[in-house]
Design a protein around this motif. Structure first.
Motif, PDB file in Angstrom:
ATOM      1  N   SER A  62       0.825  -1.221   0.000  1.00 33.48           N
ATOM      2  CA  SER A  62       0.000   0.000   0.000  1.00 33.48           C
ATOM      3  C   SER A  62       0.856   1.267   0.000  1.00 33.48           C
ATOM      4  CB  SER A  62      -0.936   0.012   1.212  1.00 33.48           C
ATOM      5  OG  SER A  62      -0.230   0.336   2.386  1.00 33.48           O
ATOM      6  N   ARG A  74       3.064  -3.291 -10.182  1.00 29.97           N
ATOM      7  CA  ARG A  74       1.609  -3.122 -10.162  1.00 29.97           C
ATOM      8  C   ARG A  74       1.111  -2.861 -11.570  1.00 29.97           C
ATOM      9  NH1 ARG A  74       0.325  -0.163  -4.993  1.00 29.97           N
ATOM     10  NH2 ARG A  74      -1.295   0.843  -6.180  1.00 29.97           N
ATOM     11  N   LEU A  78      -3.894   0.698 -11.464  1.00 31.48           N
ATOM     12  CA  LEU A  78      -4.548  -0.174 -10.489  1.00 31.48           C
ATOM     13  C   LEU A  78      -5.160   0.641  -9.347  1.00 31.48           C
ATOM     14  CD1 LEU A  78      -4.598  -3.375 -10.185  1.00 31.48           C
ATOM     15  CD2 LEU A  78      -2.914  -3.023  -8.382  1.00 31.48           C
ATOM     16  N   ARG A  79      -6.420   0.339  -9.027  1.00 30.01           N
ATOM     17  CA  ARG A  79      -7.093   0.997  -7.900  1.00 30.01           C
ATOM     18  C   ARG A  79      -7.111   0.026  -6.726  1.00 30.01           C
ATOM     19  NH1 ARG A  79      -8.257   6.333  -8.943  1.00 30.01           N
ATOM     20  NH2 ARG A  79      -9.535   6.109  -7.092  1.00 30.01           N
ATOM     21  N   VAL A  80      -6.668   0.513  -5.585  1.00 30.88           N
ATOM     22  CA  VAL A  80      -6.493  -0.365  -4.423  1.00 30.88           C
ATOM     23  C   VAL A  80      -7.157   0.254  -3.203  1.00 30.88           C
ATOM     24  CG1 VAL A  80      -4.796  -1.520  -2.941  1.00 30.88           C
ATOM     25  CG2 VAL A  80      -4.263  -1.098  -5.353  1.00 30.88           C
ATOM     26  N   LEU A 103     -17.776   7.224   1.343  1.00 28.75           N
ATOM     27  CA  LEU A 103     -16.434   7.770   1.102  1.00 28.75           C
ATOM     28  C   LEU A 103     -15.648   6.915   0.119  1.00 28.75           C
ATOM     29  CD1 LEU A 103     -15.260   8.865   4.671  1.00 28.75           C
ATOM     30  CD2 LEU A 103     -16.080  10.291   2.797  1.00 28.75           C
TER      31      LEU A 103
ATOM     32  N   LEU B 152     -12.191  11.121   3.091  1.00 29.50           N
ATOM     33  CA  LEU B 152     -11.650   9.803   2.733  1.00 29.50           C
ATOM     34  C   LEU B 152     -10.208   9.669   3.202  1.00 29.50           C
ATOM     35  CD1 LEU B 152     -11.905   7.101   1.203  1.00 29.50           C
ATOM     36  CD2 LEU B 152     -11.262   8.304  -0.888  1.00 29.50           C
ATOM     37  N   PHE B 156      -9.584   6.756   5.792  1.00 32.44           N
ATOM     38  CA  PHE B 156      -8.832   5.645   5.194  1.00 32.44           C
ATOM     39  C   PHE B 156      -7.513   6.219   4.670  1.00 32.44           C
ATOM     40  CE2 PHE B 156     -13.289   4.450   4.861  1.00 32.44           C
ATOM     41  CZ  PHE B 156     -13.281   3.144   5.353  1.00 32.44           C
ATOM     42  N   ASP B 158      -4.717   5.265   3.812  1.00 34.58           N
ATOM     43  CA  ASP B 158      -3.941   4.632   2.743  1.00 34.58           C
ATOM     44  C   ASP B 158      -4.657   4.596   1.412  1.00 34.58           C
ATOM     45  OD1 ASP B 158      -1.537   4.156   3.822  1.00 34.58           O
ATOM     46  OD2 ASP B 158      -1.751   1.988   4.028  1.00 34.58           O
ATOM     47  N   PHE B 159      -5.859   5.103   1.342  1.00 39.46           N
ATOM     48  CA  PHE B 159      -6.669   4.886   0.142  1.00 39.46           C
ATOM     49  C   PHE B 159      -6.023   5.493  -1.105  1.00 39.46           C
ATOM     50  CE2 PHE B 159     -10.426   4.311  -2.375  1.00 39.46           C
ATOM     51  CZ  PHE B 159     -11.089   3.269  -1.752  1.00 39.46           C
ATOM     52  N   ARG B 161      -2.769   6.606  -1.361  1.00 41.24           N
ATOM     53  CA  ARG B 161      -1.403   6.102  -1.518  1.00 41.24           C
ATOM     54  C   ARG B 161      -1.401   4.695  -2.100  1.00 41.24           C
ATOM     55  NH1 ARG B 161       1.689   7.159   3.663  1.00 41.24           N
ATOM     56  NH2 ARG B 161       0.039   5.849   4.439  1.00 41.24           N
ATOM     57  N   ALA B 162      -2.328   3.845  -1.636  1.00 39.62           N
ATOM     58  CA  ALA B 162      -2.361   2.456  -2.104  1.00 39.62           C
ATOM     59  C   ALA B 162      -2.642   2.386  -3.603  1.00 39.62           C
ATOM     60  CB  ALA B 162      -3.418   1.669  -1.329  1.00 39.62           C
ATOM     61  N   SER B 163      -3.313   3.388  -4.144  1.00 40.53           N
ATOM     62  CA  SER B 163      -3.595   3.417  -5.577  1.00 40.53           C
ATOM     63  C   SER B 163      -2.559   4.234  -6.337  1.00 40.53           C
ATOM     64  CB  SER B 163      -4.998   3.996  -5.825  1.00 40.53           C
ATOM     65  OG  SER B 163      -5.967   3.145  -5.268  1.00 40.53           O
ATOM     66  N   GLY B 164      -1.468   4.579  -5.674  1.00 37.41           N
ATOM     67  CA  GLY B 164      -0.396   5.331  -6.320  1.00 37.41           C
ATOM     68  C   GLY B 164      -0.744   6.785  -6.534  1.00 37.41           C
ATOM     69  N   LEU B 165      -1.731   7.293  -5.789  1.00 36.30           N
ATOM     70  CA  LEU B 165      -2.146   8.689  -5.940  1.00 36.30           C
ATOM     71  C   LEU B 165      -1.667   9.497  -4.741  1.00 36.30           C
ATOM     72  CD1 LEU B 165      -5.825   7.923  -7.018  1.00 36.30           C
ATOM     73  CD2 LEU B 165      -3.904   8.464  -8.532  1.00 36.30           C
TER      74      LEU B 165
END
Lengths: 200, 274
Positions: A62, A74, A78-80, A103, B152, B156, B158-159, B161-165
């Motif tokens: 993450s 990855r 990719l949406r995580v 959210l 958000l 959350f 990590d939401f 960051r986890a998607s590379g944003l």
């Protein structure tokens, strides 16, 4: 708040995420070298004794833990989503259950009737298990390609665990799921592929 | 008490300007408290005051000076990736120190200094009203875009960051919005009144609201009602507006605290005590 347009769905046979000899940690490496791949529609469980670094491995994926060696690949775009192990320390924030799900773009409509009353209650009024279920639901049903779930059954009673098994069985066809769990029965009930962590 | 005085031509523009401030600042406060950065309100207000004084001394437009200094501070804070109240505490004392030094060494700024620190709302004019109205419209549009992202990222972490944003641009956008809002508000109602309008309605709303949407409404309503009462008292009793608003807010906060304790049963008589 809905973000259904973000969901790309499982699109190809190529792995969503692939770890190659990854060593990860915070100040120093605490896990690895670790190699595995997570394909679309797959459920993979990281399994190992306490302190073996399962959560750290998930945090490396993450982006909240440091990768000291190896590579994490990855799929582009990719949406995580990531449900973290520690409960929200944010109960003073006046948010309802429905707003929490909104959210992430989580699906409130398919929440079972027994949990529907949670949607209109403030988070600070929920038990630890109820809050955990909502957090997992928010990440698991969000419009993402990969859901990372860290000890999703923590604080959850038997009925809640059964519910999680049902929703993971349903959602695994829409997205890849990587989970960390100490509950062997839960992992086996999901038919998850097990990746051992911290074992030579 | 004459409740129509606020609608007299002489006071109508200041009244409407302050009403806009009382509606806008609690909304900004809800998100500042969400990020546990409520001290930002005081920091931006102090810096806006310092910027306004510097502009007055330099012969430049006062509002531009306030906006510029608070905006630079918000950008620097985002660029240095500082979060939490520590950075804002430093900015707050820096703004206060600079303001007092300018007042001590530039007698020409004395009148403006009193208006900024005492909160002399009655001296505001149409430029204050229109700039605040424009900010309210732009702020409402920006917050429609930012609200979910800020919530958000808080709930959350990590939401993105986890998607590379990165969520950094959302935080910068909100920091700049808060800085601008506090700069406009400080020019109208003064430093402490602006801070109080950010802090107190939000504190009450966080305790009483059952959802985010409801809490936003509570904060705005509390801010506007307290403002109208304070404006009326200050006007009819010939008192400076800023301190009257602050005292009104303290009374409202105390009443809300007592009500909350009564509701939870903590103020009921303890039978084991004599």
């Amino acid at each position: 708040m809905a973000a259904a347009h973000l969901w790309a769905g499982p699109m190809s046979a190529a792995p969503c995420i692939e770890l190659q000899r990854v060593e990860a940690g915070y100040d120093t490496p605490v896990v690895g070298p670790l190699s595995f791949a997570l394909g679309a529609g797959e459920v993979v469980a990281l399994w190992g004794p306490n302190g073996s670094g399962k959560t750290t491995a998930m945090n490396a994926i993450s982006g909240s833990a440091r990768v000291f060696a190896g590579t994490i690949s990855r799929r582009p775009g990719l949406r995580v989503s990531h449900q973290q192990q520690n409960p929200l320390p944010l109960r003073d924030i006046p948010l309802s259950g429905r707003e929490l799900l909104a959210l992430t773009g989580g699906d409130a409509q398919t929440l079972p009737d027994s949990l529907q009353p949670l949607l209109t209650r403030r988070l600070s009024e929920l038990s630890g298990g109820q809050l955990q279920l909502l957090q997992v639901w928010a990440c698991l049903t969000a419009p993402v390609d990969v859901a990372l779930l860290d000890e999703p059954t923590n604080n959850v009673d038997a009925a809640g665990v059964a519910l999680l098994e049902q929703v993971i069985a349903r959602e695994r066809h829409r997205r890849a799921i990587l989970l960390v769990s100490h509950d062997r029965r839960f992992v086996e009930a999901l038919g998850a592929r097990i990746v051992a962590v911290g074992e030579s | 008490m004459n409740w129509t005085a606020m609608f007299e031509p002489m006071f109508f523009t200041p009244f409407v300007t302050g009403l806009l401030v009382a509606a806008v600042l609690p909304v900004l406060g809800m998100y500042l408290r969400l990020r546990e950065e409520w001290l930002a309100a005081l920091a931006f207000a102090q810096l806006a005051a310092a910027g306004s004084l510097a502009a007055a001394i330099a012969g430049a437009p006062v509002l531009v000076g306030g906006l510029a200094l608070s905006g630079v501070a918000a950008t620097a804070k985002a660029w240095l990736a500082q979060s939490g109240n520590n950075g804002y505490a430093i900015l707050m004392v820096a703004g206060w120190g600079a303001s007092v030094l300018m007042l001590a060494n530039a007698p020409l700024a004395d009148h403006l200094g009193h208006a900024l620190f005492d909160g002399q709302l009655y001296f505001t004019d149409a430029s204050n009203l229109w700039s605040m109205a424009a900010f309210a419209v732009v702020g409402a549009l920006l917050m429609r875009w930012l609200s979910r992202k800020l919530l958000l990222e808080r709930m959350f972490p990590d939401f993105f960051r986890a998607s590379g944003l990165s969520a950094a641009r959302y935080h910068l956008a909100f920091d700049l919005l808060a800085a601008a809002g506090l700069a406009f508000a400080t020019a109208s109602v003064g430093v402490m009144a602006a801070f109080t309008l950010v802090f107190v309605p939000t504190m009450i709303a966080y305790h009483w609201g059952r959802s985010w949407r409801q809490s936003l409404s509570i904060a705005v309503v509390v801010g506007m009602i307290a403002y109208v009462v304070a404006f009326q008292i200050a006007l009819t009793q010939d008192q400076p507006f800023g301190p009257v608003l602050v005292v009104t807010m303290v009374i409202v906060a105390t009443a809300a605290w007592i009500l909350r304790k009564l509701a939870s049963g903590k103020l009921r008589r303890n039978p084991t005590r004599p």
